[in-house]
Design a protein around this motif. Structure first.
Motif, PDB file in Angstrom:
ATOM      1  N   GLN A 179      10.431 112.151   5.484  1.00 37.82           N
ATOM      2  CA  GLN A 179      10.027 112.771   6.756  1.00 37.82           C
ATOM      3  C   GLN A 179      10.731 114.128   6.931  1.00 37.82           C
ATOM      4  O   GLN A 179      10.104 115.123   7.291  1.00 37.82           O
ATOM      5  CB  GLN A 179      10.387 111.851   7.927  1.00 37.82           C
ATOM      6  CG  GLN A 179       9.906 112.388   9.262  1.00 37.82           C
ATOM      7  CD  GLN A 179      10.430 111.588  10.448  1.00 37.82           C
ATOM      8  OE1 GLN A 179      11.433 110.870  10.342  1.00 37.82           O
ATOM      9  NE2 GLN A 179       9.767 111.700  11.573  1.00 37.82           N
ATOM     10  N   THR A 219       7.722 103.217  11.209  1.00 32.66           N
ATOM     11  CA  THR A 219       7.659 104.404  10.334  1.00 32.66           C
ATOM     12  C   THR A 219       6.960 105.568  11.054  1.00 32.66           C
ATOM     13  O   THR A 219       6.086 105.346  11.891  1.00 32.66           O
ATOM     14  CB  THR A 219       6.906 104.070   9.032  1.00 32.66           C
ATOM     15  OG1 THR A 219       5.545 103.766   9.363  1.00 32.66           O
ATOM     16  CG2 THR A 219       7.541 102.888   8.319  1.00 32.66           C
ATOM     17  N   GLN A 258      13.065 108.222   5.825  1.00 33.90           N
ATOM     18  CA  GLN A 258      13.713 109.300   6.604  1.00 33.90           C
ATOM     19  C   GLN A 258      13.798 110.585   5.796  1.00 33.90           C
ATOM     20  O   GLN A 258      13.515 111.673   6.301  1.00 33.90           O
ATOM     21  CB  GLN A 258      15.143 108.889   6.953  1.00 33.90           C
ATOM     22  CG  GLN A 258      15.296 108.268   8.325  1.00 33.90           C
ATOM     23  CD  GLN A 258      16.685 107.679   8.477  1.00 33.90           C
ATOM     24  OE1 GLN A 258      17.662 108.182   7.909  1.00 33.90           O
ATOM     25  NE2 GLN A 258      16.778 106.604   9.220  1.00 33.90           N
ATOM     26  N   ASP A 282      14.326 102.462   4.646  1.00 30.98           N
ATOM     27  CA  ASP A 282      14.525 103.347   5.803  1.00 30.98           C
ATOM     28  C   ASP A 282      15.001 104.726   5.347  1.00 30.98           C
ATOM     29  O   ASP A 282      14.513 105.752   5.821  1.00 30.98           O
ATOM     30  CB  ASP A 282      15.568 102.745   6.761  1.00 30.98           C
ATOM     31  CG  ASP A 282      14.983 101.638   7.622  1.00 30.98           C
ATOM     32  OD1 ASP A 282      14.259 101.943   8.565  1.00 30.98           O
ATOM     33  OD2 ASP A 282      15.244 100.461   7.322  1.00 30.98           O
ATOM     34  N   GLN A 283      15.952 104.714   4.408  1.00 33.62           N
ATOM     35  CA  GLN A 283      16.497 106.000   3.935  1.00 33.62           C
ATOM     36  C   GLN A 283      15.440 106.820   3.194  1.00 33.62           C
ATOM     37  O   GLN A 283      15.305 108.021   3.428  1.00 33.62           O
ATOM     38  CB  GLN A 283      17.694 105.753   3.010  1.00 33.62           C
ATOM     39  CG  GLN A 283      18.959 105.428   3.778  1.00 33.62           C
ATOM     40  CD  GLN A 283      20.042 104.942   2.844  1.00 33.62           C
ATOM     41  OE1 GLN A 283      19.828 104.077   1.992  1.00 33.62           O
ATOM     42  NE2 GLN A 283      21.225 105.511   2.988  1.00 33.62           N
TER      43      GLN A 283
END
Ligand code: BES
Ligand code: ZN
Length: 402
Positions: free
Chosen positions: A159, A184, A156, A152-153
């Motif tokens: 992104q 995602t 992120q 997830d990190q």
């Protein structure tokens, strides 16, 4: 006639049984009910192992369910089947393409489907915000190594830095399907480590994640004494296995322990104060325990303890107990097992933990056959010891309550 090997076996059993301190009928120094219990574990093992790998919705899985129900009913419990549905995803065609080179990958579990054209930008380190600031990924496909921080990190951070897709490179030369908590924002897939060499900085690349979402059905089996609607203790173990092996330590060991506890407590108050839940689809993301918690919030809220048994048949290390501090305190006081506050193995206690229920996981560590076709071994004496520890812990919890 008793042959030599039978005498050896009998004396082994008697020695094993003499170690058990439970009050029971003694004839000539031999504890008869524990004798039945130790025999029971072996008998259950011989029956269950015959069925083979217990992947959800397979014939062996079906035979296992029927066997568990029959066995529990013969001990005087009612059994209930609780079907539930859950979502799975599989790749239709998830690839990266660079000119004529095509590499097959695995879409992340919560990746969106889609096709993206861009150029490759390698990210150093683990893909922290700083690593991404240093790499120029804006409008590009970011290539990040697995490990150190969560998927997830990494996603992120990519992104935030303007990437249009992420490729995660495994630390082993194996395919893998990463799991994230969030859907995602762009296509994300995993490649095996040997594929890294084919990805050249600045090269044009097409990323395609194409996955199919489908529904599966699982089935938890719950055993309880007639009329009991609010248990104090919930003993749990997952009975499904991964498809690639017979899942003897993971988790026939927990199932045999659960049956042993149920058998031994069937004539005692703890049998009436407990639910015995055989969770399904644990290997597919704790689906059975999640479904159970979701559909029994009132009951679950009132539990004094959830005791989860997972991988207790092979002693990579002596029996460990991890979980809620209060329960660990009780276990420490009774000197029941090596109590640890280290990170728990991911298993069916987690949905209970997330719901705020006091919980413990009893386990003996990850053995070398974990999730392999060679997961074929367990030690009956370790099952018996785990069963005793779980019963002592539960007995104490219930006593504190009264
Ligand atoms: N039996 C393991 C969990 C476990 C590991 C228990 C070590 C005790 C000690 C379980 O079946 C498993 O494989 N869990 C997965 C995660 C799950 C959500 C699929 C894991 O740990 O990767
Ligand atoms: Zn497993």
């Amino acid at each position: 006639m008793v042959v030599g090997s039978e005498i050896v076996l009998l004396s082994y059993r008697i020695v094993m049984l003499m170690k058990l301190k439970k009050a029971c009928v003694l004839i000539s120094g031999i504890c008869l009910c524990s004798f039945a219990t130790a025999k029971g574990i072996e008998h259950n093992y011989n029956q269950l192992v015959k069925f083979g790998p217990r992947a959800v919705s397979t014939l062996p899985h079906f035979h296992t369910r029927n066997y568990l129900e029959k066995e529990l009913r013969s001990m005087g419990y009612r059994t209930r089947r609780e079907p539930f549905r859950y979502q799975r995803r599989k790749d239709r065609r998830t690839i990266v393409k660079m000119g004529r080179i095509v590499l097959e990958g695995r879409g992340f579990y919560s990746s969106i489907n889609g096709v993206v054209n861009g150029v490759i930008a390698h990210v150093g380190g683990a893909g922290t915000a700083e690593d991404l600031n240093q790499a120029n990924v804006k409008g590009k496909v970011a290539v990040i190594k697995r490990g150190k921080i969560s998927f997830d990190q990494k996603i992120q951070n990519a992104q935030a830095a303007g990437a249009i897709a992420v490729i995660v490179i495994n630390d082993k030369d194996q395919n893998f399907r990463g799991v994230t908590t969030e859907t995602t924002p762009f296509p994300v897939l995993g490649l095996k480590s040997s594929m890294l060499a084919a990805l050249k900085e600045g090269q044009k690349i097409k990323v395609k994640v194409n996955m199919l979402t489908y529904l599966k059905q699982g089935m938890n089996i719950i055993a309880f004494k007639p009329g009991v609607i609010q248990p104090k203790v919930l003993f749990g173990a997952h009975f499904d296995s991964v498809p690639q092996g017979p899942g003897v330590n993971d988790n026939l060991s927990g199932v045999l322990t659960l049956l042993d506890i149920a058998r031994e407590q069937s004539q005692y108050p703890l049998g009436e104060q407990s639910y015995f839940v055989f969770f399904d689809a644990e290997e597919e993301g704790l689906q059975g325990s999640r479904a159970y918690v979701k559909s029994h919030t009132d009951k679950v809220k009132k539990l004094k303890a959830m005791i989860n048994l997972d991988m207790v048949g092979v002693d990579v290390h002596p029996l460990k107990m991890a979980g809620s501090l209060a329960l660990l305190g009780t276990a420490r006081r009774l000197n029941l097992a090596e109590v640890t506050e280290e990170k728990l193995g991911r298993s069916d206690h987690i949905p209970f933990k997330e719901f705020g229920v006091p919980h413990v996981l009893l386990h003996r560590g990850l053995d070398q056959n974990y999730h392999q076709p060679t997961d074929q071994y367990l030690d009956f004496a370790l099952i018996r010891q785990t069963s005793k520890v779980a019963q002592q812990l539960a007995g104490e919890i219930v006593k504190q309550e009264e």
